[in-house]
Design a protein around this motif. Structure first.
Motif, short mmCIF file in Angstrom:
data_model
loop_
_atom_site.label_atom_id
_atom_site.label_comp_id
_atom_site.label_asym_id
_atom_site.label_seq_id
_atom_site.Cartn_x
_atom_site.Cartn_y
_atom_site.Cartn_z
N MET B 316 0.84 -1.21 0.00
CA MET B 316 0.00 0.00 0.00
C MET B 316 0.87 1.25 0.00
O MET B 316 0.53 2.26 -0.62
CB MET B 316 -0.91 0.01 1.24
CG MET B 316 -2.12 -0.87 1.09
SD MET B 316 -3.46 -0.37 2.19
CE MET B 316 -2.81 -0.75 3.78
N GLN B 317 1.99 1.17 0.70
CA GLN B 317 2.87 2.32 0.74
C GLN B 317 3.54 2.55 -0.61
O GLN B 317 3.62 3.67 -1.10
CB GLN B 317 3.92 2.11 1.83
CG GLN B 317 4.42 3.42 2.35
CD GLN B 317 5.65 3.27 3.18
OE1 GLN B 317 6.14 2.18 3.42
NE2 GLN B 317 6.17 4.38 3.62
N ARG B 318 4.01 1.46 -1.20
CA ARG B 318 4.68 1.57 -2.50
C ARG B 318 3.73 2.07 -3.57
O ARG B 318 4.05 2.95 -4.35
CB ARG B 318 5.22 0.21 -2.93
CG ARG B 318 6.44 -0.25 -2.21
CD ARG B 318 7.10 -1.38 -2.98
NE ARG B 318 6.19 -2.51 -3.19
CZ ARG B 318 6.08 -3.52 -2.34
NH1 ARG B 318 6.81 -3.53 -1.26
NH2 ARG B 318 5.27 -4.50 -2.58
N GLY B 319 2.52 1.49 -3.57
CA GLY B 319 1.62 1.74 -4.69
C GLY B 319 0.86 3.04 -4.58
O GLY B 319 0.79 3.80 -5.54
N VAL B 320 0.26 3.31 -3.42
CA VAL B 320 -0.59 4.50 -3.32
C VAL B 320 -0.15 5.44 -2.21
O VAL B 320 -0.84 6.41 -1.93
CB VAL B 320 -2.08 4.10 -3.13
CG1 VAL B 320 -2.71 3.78 -4.45
CG2 VAL B 320 -2.22 2.96 -2.17
N GLY B 321 0.99 5.14 -1.58
CA GLY B 321 1.55 6.08 -0.61
C GLY B 321 0.82 6.16 0.70
O GLY B 321 0.78 7.21 1.33
N VAL B 322 0.24 5.02 1.15
CA VAL B 322 -0.37 5.02 2.48
C VAL B 322 0.76 5.01 3.51
O VAL B 322 1.61 4.15 3.49
CB VAL B 322 -1.26 3.77 2.68
CG1 VAL B 322 -1.76 3.70 4.10
CG2 VAL B 322 -2.41 3.79 1.71
N PRO B 323 0.77 5.99 4.42
CA PRO B 323 1.86 6.03 5.39
C PRO B 323 1.89 4.76 6.25
O PRO B 323 0.84 4.24 6.63
CB PRO B 323 1.54 7.25 6.25
CG PRO B 323 0.56 8.04 5.48
CD PRO B 323 -0.18 7.09 4.60
N LEU B 324 3.08 4.30 6.54
CA LEU B 324 3.24 3.06 7.30
C LEU B 324 2.53 3.10 8.66
O LEU B 324 1.93 2.10 9.05
CB LEU B 324 4.73 2.77 7.47
CG LEU B 324 5.11 1.31 7.64
CD1 LEU B 324 4.56 0.48 6.51
CD2 LEU B 324 6.62 1.17 7.68
N PRO B 325 2.59 4.21 9.40
CA PRO B 325 1.91 4.23 10.71
C PRO B 325 0.45 3.86 10.62
O PRO B 325 -0.10 3.25 11.54
CB PRO B 325 2.08 5.68 11.16
CG PRO B 325 3.33 6.15 10.51
CD PRO B 325 3.36 5.45 9.18
N ILE B 326 -0.22 4.17 9.51
CA ILE B 326 -1.64 3.80 9.40
C ILE B 326 -1.79 2.29 9.36
O ILE B 326 -2.66 1.71 10.00
CB ILE B 326 -2.27 4.45 8.15
CG1 ILE B 326 -2.42 5.95 8.40
CG2 ILE B 326 -3.62 3.84 7.82
CD1 ILE B 326 -3.15 6.70 7.33
N SER B 327 -0.87 1.63 8.63
CA SER B 327 -0.94 0.17 8.59
C SER B 327 -0.69 -0.42 9.97
O SER B 327 -1.32 -1.40 10.36
CB SER B 327 0.11 -0.36 7.61
OG SER B 327 -0.02 0.28 6.38
N TRP B 328 0.23 0.19 10.70
CA TRP B 328 0.47 -0.29 12.07
C TRP B 328 -0.76 -0.07 12.94
O TRP B 328 -1.08 -0.89 13.79
CB TRP B 328 1.67 0.45 12.68
CG TRP B 328 2.97 0.07 12.07
CD1 TRP B 328 3.25 -1.04 11.34
CD2 TRP B 328 4.20 0.80 12.14
NE1 TRP B 328 4.56 -1.03 10.95
CE2 TRP B 328 5.17 0.08 11.43
CE3 TRP B 328 4.59 2.00 12.75
CZ2 TRP B 328 6.48 0.51 11.29
CZ3 TRP B 328 5.89 2.43 12.61
CH2 TRP B 328 6.83 1.69 11.89
N THR B 329 -1.44 1.05 12.69
CA THR B 329 -2.64 1.33 13.47
C THR B 329 -3.68 0.24 13.25
O THR B 329 -4.31 -0.22 14.19
CB THR B 329 -3.22 2.70 13.06
OG1 THR B 329 -2.17 3.64 13.03
CG2 THR B 329 -4.28 3.15 14.03
#
Lengths: 336, 357
Positions: B316-329
């Motif tokens: 998600m980060q590579r493709g659409v730039g979702v910040p990593l902290p959101i994934s951790w959340t």
């Protein structure tokens, strides 16, 4: 009969549209990605590299992507992800990731890779590196120049061979060169982001009598400068111009923006001149520099700036090399 | 008569409810994560879509899931076994590191063995290393009554720093500027089950270990003893079980499993020891185990889910730039919901069937 003609026309039209799209795809912008070891908010090393990518995005017609906080264990996955998504150039912004990157690069020879501050290159792996010591030795020189207690402090992130042989050797050499009586106290934080520990180490140094501190440690730099401001001693900024953090405390900045290297690699890629191999860039190429805080220039001792600039010129002319410095320090029995 | 029947029916309902909870938690977490992604200025539908596409659209990327899956299974099993035996081992990360260290020693310095001897040997040394690191916390608990939660977590940091030191001053090749050990011998590499992917022998080993642990805990008399000790050590003692021996066995197995996680990472993907060897599998394994309610079969699912989330976060980060902290959340929300639901469902069952479940 008529029906088949319509079909033919539709078919030809569809084919033409397809052709246009495929040629469009062929002239599509280069896809360039960067893999960062820490968060992009981490000032210094990581943020500077990210800024290089953003600057290149403004200047060139490229498609960019980044992945932050990539640990050693996730590196190969991130690289393979970018390869599968068809990226043309993948920049790995961490010297410690050199070998795993080479292993993945071997799997896909059509993709170009770049490693900042790496040591080993390959046919499709370009290594772009600063010298690791030129700016640091000038920072040491400034520290030696400014100290009154003859004790200067150097805060480094991780205890590593590079830290000892390049950073610390350079800093000690610079300090001793300007002020032979100067004693250098070096400590390692063990992290790029442990602000609390960095502050404690800086405070401990100040208690030991240190009156100039140079911190080369990511986010910690800012915290150390703040401690120096409170204690009323000098600080030297690292990587980027940090004068704005404490205009009355930061006497000089040892610039080694990784932004420059990242931007340079992308520029070469866009121009089509990027080749595998290792290139080291120093002050001469504009990759590193020492700058004085203009607000505090009157605080420098007499002839201070000239002394530093003389050393800088020697480095630029190649009169001083890393090996000479290390030899010199070994001769004087100074551990680095 | 009627009462008993209704309670049985309720228990059945309750079981279904129990099984649904994790999935419910996952969906709620993904929904909340979607809201967060939306506020970050990205289309959540696009982000999740991209995540699924990039994971399942390409066998090579899909196989990356297993690089995380294998160590997570071992770490989760490590926590689950200890938990069942009444030992709270939250130091899987440290045991993983120490197991990786001993495995590296056996992998680098023992050369020239055939693979079918070298692989088990390196695994065994990894097991011993992890078991040793857990044994320290265990012996402190048994002899001095020191709290194992504190000790295992402190020993974790100790192990990480120790490995940092050992790699830098002893394992690093003399001419290298990078702080890392030499590569382990080729004979200790896990053979790949599918070429050009990350699916290797480790996947089979981890699944085998799940089966072994299940049979050990639930089908062997010794496993019964261990579970009895974990439930109520006084009662187990009264029943004539050897508490010390049982606890010690649990400690050794738990630490050893975490050590196997380190060894499997070393032999499957990384091949060399580095200071930042593990991205926190030891801690994430605890999450996977808790989510699976310490059930070995459940661990396969939860470890796979966590591995998917890890790969998905990167995608998600590579493709659409979702910040990593959101994934951790998202991951954090799943954990909170699961632990919260445990409390709620306990309360629910108490109200419903008088606390008999």
């Amino acid at each position: 009969m008529k029906k088949s003609k319509v079909f033919l026309r539709v078919f030809v039209l569809a084919f033409a549209i397809l052709m246009i799209f495929s040629t469009l795809a062929m002239t599509a912008p280069l896809k360039i990605a960067i893999i960062l070891p820490h968060a992009i908010t981490s000032e210094g090393w990581t943020k500077s590299g990210f800024d290089g990518l953003m600057k290149a995005k403004e200047d060139f017609d490229i498609e960019t992507s980044y992945q932050e906080n990539v640990s050693e264990g996730e590196l190969k996955g991130a690289l393979r992800g970018y390869i599968a998504e068809g990226y043309d150039l993948i920049i790995v912004h961490e010297m410690g990731y050199n070998d795993p990157t080479l292993e993945v690069a071997e799997e896909s020879p059509d993709t170009m890779f770049a490693i900042t501050y790496g040591f080993k290159a390959a046919d499709n792996v370009a290594v772009t590196s600063g010298t690791n010591w030129q700016a640091n030795s000038l920072a040491g020189a400034v520290a030696g120049l400014m100290t009154k207690s003859n004790k200067v402090g150097f805060i480094i992130s991780n205890d590593s061979p590079v830290a000892h042989n390049f950073l610390n050797a350079g800093f000690i050499y610079g300090a001793k060169r300007i002020n032979p009586k100067a004693e250098v106290i070096t400590t390692f934080v063990g992290s790029w982001s442990d602000v609390v520990k960095g502050k404690e180490l800086a405070k401990a140094m100040i208690k030991q009598g240190v009156d100039v501190i140079y911190s080369q440690c990511g986010v910690v730099n800012r915290a150390v400068i703040e401690v120096c401001e409170e204690a009323g001693i000098w600080a030297i900024g690292a990587v980027e111009d940090m004068s704005y953090v404490a205009p009355q405390t930061v006497i000089a900045n040892a610039l080694a923006p990784t932004e420059y290297l990242v931007y340079g690699v992308i520029k070469e890629m866009v121009e089509g001149t990027l080749k595998g191999g290792r290139v080291v860039k120093g002050i001469k190429d504009g990759a590193e520099e020492i700058t004085f805080n203009p607000l505090l220039k009157d605080k420098l001792p007499e002839n201070g700036e000239e002394k530093i600039m003389k050393l800088r010129q020697e480095i630029v002319d190649g009169d001083i090399t890393l090996e000479q410095m290390q030899e010199e320090l070994n001769k004087q029995n100074i551990k680095f | 008569m009627f009462d008993i029947r209704s309670s049985i029916i309720n228990q059945k309902k309750y079981k279904v409810f129990y099984a649904i909870i994790p999935f419910l938690a996952l969906f709620i977490a993904l929904f909340i994560g979607g809201v967060l992604i939306f506020f970050a200025g990205i289309n959540p539908w696009k982000a999740y879509n991209y995540m699924l596409q990039s994971i399942f659209g390409n066998i090579r990327l899909f196989s990356e899931v297993f690089t995380h899956f294998v160590p997570l299974v071992f770490c989760a099993l490590s926590f689950a076994v200890a938990y069942k035996g009444g030992f709270f081992n939250v130091g899987g990360e440290g045991q993983l590191y120490f197991g990786a260290l001993t495995a590296t020693l056996a992998g680098v310095y023992i050369q020239g063995l055939p693979a079918f001897i070298h692989i088990p040997l390196v695994l065994l040394t990894g097991f011993i290393g992890g078991a040793f690191w857990c044994w320290i916390a265990g012996i402190l608990k048994i002899k001095l009554g020191a709290d194992e939660i504190l000790n295992t977590i402190m020993l974790s940091y100790l192990a990480i720093l120790l490995i940092n030191f050992v790699v830098m001053y002893f394992l690093k090749p003399a001419n290298s500027y990078i702080s890392q050990s030499e590569k382990i011998a080729k004979s200790a590499y896990f053979p790949k089950l599918i070429p050009h992917t990350q699916i290797n022998l480790g996947v089979i080993l981890s699944l085998l270990t799940v089966i072994i642990i299940y049979y050990f805990l639930y089908r062997s008399p010794y496993g019964y003893q261990i579970r009895a000790i974990g439930e109520n050590s006084d009662a187990a003692n009264y029943a004539g079980m050897n508490i010390l021996k049982g606890t010690m066995t649990v400690i050794i197995i738990s630490g050893g499993l975490a050590g196997l996680a380190g060894a499997s990472m070393l032999m499957g993907t990384q091949y060399r020891l580095t200071p930042a060897f593990s991205p926190g599998y030891g801690f994430e394994g605890i999450g996977a185990a808790v989510m699976a309610r310490n059930n070995p079969w459940g661990i396969i699912l939860t470890a796979f889910l966590f591995a998917l989330l890890r790969v998905g976060a990167g995608a998600m980060q590579r493709g659409v730039g979702v910040p990593l902290p959101i994934s951790w959340t998202i991951e954090g929300i799943i954990m909170i919901l699961i632990t919260g639901s445990e409390y709620l469902s306990n309360k629910f069952s108490t109200n419903l069937i008088g606390g008999r479940a």
